[in-house]
Write an enzyme that holds these catalytic residues in place. Structure first.
Site, mmCIF file in Angstrom:
data_model
loop_
_atom_site.group_PDB
_atom_site.id
_atom_site.type_symbol
_atom_site.label_atom_id
_atom_site.label_comp_id
_atom_site.label_asym_id
_atom_site.label_seq_id
_atom_site.Cartn_x
_atom_site.Cartn_y
_atom_site.Cartn_z
ATOM 1 N N GLY A 8 22.461 -17.788 -97.994
ATOM 2 C CA GLY A 8 23.217 -18.899 -97.382
ATOM 3 C C GLY A 8 24.082 -18.390 -96.241
ATOM 4 O O GLY A 8 25.183 -18.894 -96.006
ATOM 5 N N GLN A 12 28.672 -22.702 -94.144
ATOM 6 C CA GLN A 12 30.106 -22.806 -93.813
ATOM 7 C C GLN A 12 30.865 -21.499 -94.074
ATOM 8 O O GLN A 12 31.618 -21.038 -93.238
ATOM 9 C CB GLN A 12 30.731 -23.949 -94.630
ATOM 10 N N ILE A 35 17.539 -19.985 -94.797
ATOM 11 C CA ILE A 35 16.379 -20.823 -95.129
ATOM 12 C C ILE A 35 15.772 -21.388 -93.850
ATOM 13 O O ILE A 35 16.444 -21.424 -92.809
ATOM 14 C CB ILE A 35 16.724 -21.988 -96.093
ATOM 15 N N TYR A 143 28.553 -31.610 -108.432
ATOM 16 C CA TYR A 143 29.034 -30.369 -107.807
ATOM 17 C C TYR A 143 29.848 -29.562 -108.829
ATOM 18 O O TYR A 143 29.614 -28.371 -109.037
ATOM 19 C CB TYR A 143 29.889 -30.736 -106.589
ATOM 20 N N LYS A 147 29.184 -25.976 -110.835
ATOM 21 C CA LYS A 147 30.145 -24.866 -110.722
ATOM 22 C C LYS A 147 30.559 -24.346 -112.106
ATOM 23 O O LYS A 147 30.646 -23.142 -112.326
ATOM 24 C CB LYS A 147 31.370 -25.290 -109.905
#
Ligand code: SER
Length: 320
Positions: A8, A12, A35, A143, A147
């Site tokens: 990734g 961000q 990706i 989300y 986590k």
């Protein structure tokens, strides 16, 4: 950490963490995993190696680990909270399936793994003020569910297989580099863009919505320091509360107005983001991180605001 793979790396956090790691370690040893459709560009592409790593494909992770003799993996693949609510199946596939793939490769090839958790791992039933390190974690978002699952799975791999898994619970992250991607805390980034462009900011959250936030340089330092921490001092691993500032829309807009006196904000509420924000803590207690690996933030709201405004004006060629 000798050879590092960031999964990734164009996202961000990844786009900045990769460059930061390349400034601290030989840049040829820091591999940007990306990706299709999110290929590295510019400095990120030119400053070191990159490799196609789709976290949903364990073979691609294993190939990159073998090719670069990776000993540490930063697993930063995720969908942020509001986007994840729109695509819960994909959020699970990346957040949990992807982590499982990463942990399995790490187990077989003896890698340490960093996977960020979040303030989103808490929910309505968690104490909202000074949220303790060890407390109720019953999030209502997909989300948050990914986590908490990630925290548990990472602890399991540490205890059961001796995989060196470590993590921090990030607050909302604020940066002038990569644009935000569908989080609940991202209003606190967008507000700065509006302020430097002279636009009226439409705030999606109502006054009094407090959340923990952190300036990106502190977040990057946390991600590196936790991986370099002396393991014999760590009683916790997955995952540490870290904090630096907590504010609501009124406080941040007043702070921006100190430096941009004609800045204007109006409220245009987003019910999904408001619901998510209301279920998250107002502020975290990060004393365990401070005690176990000497965590200490450097930026407060004022220092961050000045730095954000200066750098965004530079970015857009606006006179200071
Ligand atoms: N910044 C994230 C979000 O808002 C929280 O970790 O989704």
């Amino acid at each position: 950490m000798k050879n590092i793979l960031i999964i990734g790396a164009t996202g961000q956090i990844g786009s900045e963490l990769t460059m930061k790691l390349r400034s601290l370690y030989p840049s040829g040893n820091v591999v940007a995993g990306y990706i299709k459709g999110a290929e590295p560009k510019g400095d990120l592409l030119e400053s070191g190696p990159s490799h196609l790593v789709d976290i949903t494909d364990p073979a691609q992770i294993a190939e990159a680990v073998d090719k670069y003799q990776v000993d540490t993996i930063y697993n930063l693949a995720a969908l942020l909270s509001a986007v994840a609510e729109a695509r819960p199946q994909l959020a699970w596939k990346i957040g949990v399936g992807g982590l499982y793939n990463t942990l399995e490769v790490a187990r077989e090839k003896n890698c340490a793994v960093f996977t960020p958790s979040s303030i989103g791992s808490f929910g309505e039933s968690t104490p909202h003020e000074k949220t303790p390190q060890d407390t109720v974690q019953r999030p209502e978002t997909i989300y948050g569910v990914t986590k908490v699952t990630g925290e548990l799975l990472s602890d399991y791999y540490a205890k059961r297989f001796g995989v060196d898994t470590r993590s921090v619970r990030f607050p909302g992250l604020i940066s002038y580099v990569a644009p935000p991607g569908g989080g609940t805390t991202d209003y606190a980034v967008d507000i700065f863009y509006a302020a430097v462009k002279g636009e009226t900011f439409k705030c999606p959250l109502k006054p009094g919505t407090f959340m923990d936030m952190m300036y990106m340089p502190d977040a990057l330092r946390a991600a590196i320091e936790i991986m370099e921490a002396d393991p014999s001092r760590l009683r916790h691993r997955n995952s540490f509360n870290i904090a630096s500032m907590s504010f609501d829309p009124e406080i941040i807009s007043a702070k921006i107005r100190e430096y941009v006196p004609d800045f204007k904000m109006v409220y245009e509420l987003d019910p999904l983001r408001q619901k998510i924000a209301d279920s998250w803590p107002d502020s975290l207690d990060d004393s365990c991180a401070r005690y176990e690996w000497d965590w200490k933030p450097e930026y407060n709201l004022d220092a961050m605001t000045r730095d954000m405004l200066t750098n965004l004006r530079k970015k857009f060629g606006i006179a200071q």
